[in-house]
Design an enzyme around this catalytic site. Structure first.
Site, PDB file in Angstrom:
ATOM      1  N   GLY A  44       0.932  -1.175  -0.154  1.00 57.44           N
ATOM      2  CA  GLY A  44       0.186  -0.013   0.007  1.00 57.44           C
ATOM      3  C   GLY A  44       0.826   1.457  -0.117  1.00 57.44           C
ATOM      4  CD  GLN A  49       3.258   5.690   2.485  1.00 59.52           C
ATOM      5  OE1 GLN A  49       2.487   5.128   2.101  1.00 59.52           O
ATOM      6  NE2 GLN A  49       4.321   5.107   2.881  1.00 59.52           N
ATOM      7  CB  CYS A  88       5.460   2.281   7.417  1.00 61.48           C
ATOM      8  SG  CYS A  88       4.962   3.787   6.437  1.00 61.48           S
ATOM      9  CG  LEU A  89       6.663   1.006   1.138  1.00 65.87           C
ATOM     10  CD1 LEU A  89       5.951   1.300  -0.174  1.00 65.87           C
ATOM     11  CD2 LEU A  89       7.732   0.030   0.966  1.00 65.87           C
ATOM     12  CG  HIS A 130      -0.437   0.973   7.198  1.00 66.43           C
ATOM     13  ND1 HIS A 130       0.702   0.738   7.981  1.00 66.43           N
ATOM     14  CD2 HIS A 130       0.151   1.804   6.389  1.00 66.43           C
ATOM     15  CE1 HIS A 130       1.704   1.227   7.647  1.00 66.43           C
ATOM     16  NE2 HIS A 130       1.602   1.882   6.708  1.00 66.43           N
ATOM     17  CD  GLU A 131      -1.107   2.208   2.666  1.00 65.51           C
ATOM     18  OE1 GLU A 131      -0.755   3.491   2.642  1.00 65.51           O
ATOM     19  OE2 GLU A 131      -0.144   1.555   3.218  1.00 65.51           O
ATOM     20  CG  HIS A 134       0.094   6.802   5.474  1.00 57.52           C
ATOM     21  ND1 HIS A 134       1.353   7.278   6.081  1.00 57.52           N
ATOM     22  CD2 HIS A 134       0.603   5.507   5.094  1.00 57.52           C
ATOM     23  CE1 HIS A 134       2.325   6.267   6.176  1.00 57.52           C
ATOM     24  NE2 HIS A 134       1.666   5.290   5.571  1.00 57.52           N
TER      25      HIS A 134
HETATM   26 NI    NI Z   1       2.770   3.265   5.594  1.00 56.59          NI
END
Ligand code: NI
Length: 170
Positions: A44, A49, A88-89, A130-131, A134
């Site tokens: 995701g 991000q 998380c990226l 999670h997304e 953000h």
């Molecule tokens: Ni993340």
């Protein structure tokens, strides 16, 4: 590929604004985000991000079609919760268990603006939550207690310092 913003970048802490234009630029952004997500081997990726403070995220679970969520809103969650190790990226290289509802109902729009409602469970429900966080300036580490959060951040910073040192050794 788009640059992925990391922990400490302010854009990750901002409340995102609604998307009102469903144009070619939005379509291109979504495509670029899906490509970036695949390149980064994630499941995701949310607007902030990649430095875009707008309400959108993309999800790509292996073996399934990539999905785009524009202006999403979680309208229902199960009482039952589960534990899953999240990463998380934007905080690469570290992971921690996070407790969340196991099912969610989400309302969103697709890339052309068409509204849809989706009931999700399993990994998809996890990624959507999670997304969606953000888009409200929230990271998974905010779900941890202070001590655990500090541990994760410390581990991330330590890894990051080492990586930076290796990079400069040329
Ligand atoms: Ni993340």
């Amino acid at each position: 590929m788009l640059d992925i913003y990391k922990l400490g970048d302010e854009v990750l802490r901002e409340e995102c604004s609604d998307i009102t234009e469903f144009d070619e630029a939005l379509r291109m952004l979504c495509d670029a985000m899906i490509d970036t997500l695949e390149e980064a081997d994630g499941v995701g990726l949310a607007g902030p991000q990649v430095g875009v403070s707008k309400k959108l995220f993309v999800v790509h679970i292996r073996g399934e079609k990539p999905m785009v969520f524009i202006n999403p809103s979680i309208i229902g969650t199960s009482i039952e919760t589960g534990v899953y190790e999240e990463g998380c990226l934007s905080i690469p290289g570290v992971y921690h268990d996070v407790v969340r509802p196991v099912k969610v109902t989400v309302q969103a729009q697709d890339v052309s603006g068409k509204p849809f409602t989706l009931e999700a469970d399993g990994l998809l429900a996890r990624v959507i939550q999670h997304e969606n966080d953000h888009l409200h300036g929230k990271l998974y580490i905010d779900h941890l207690d202070e001590k655990e959060r500090e541990k994760v951040v410390h581990a991330y910073e330590k890894k990051n310092r080492i990586r930076r040192r290796q990079k400069s050794r040329v």
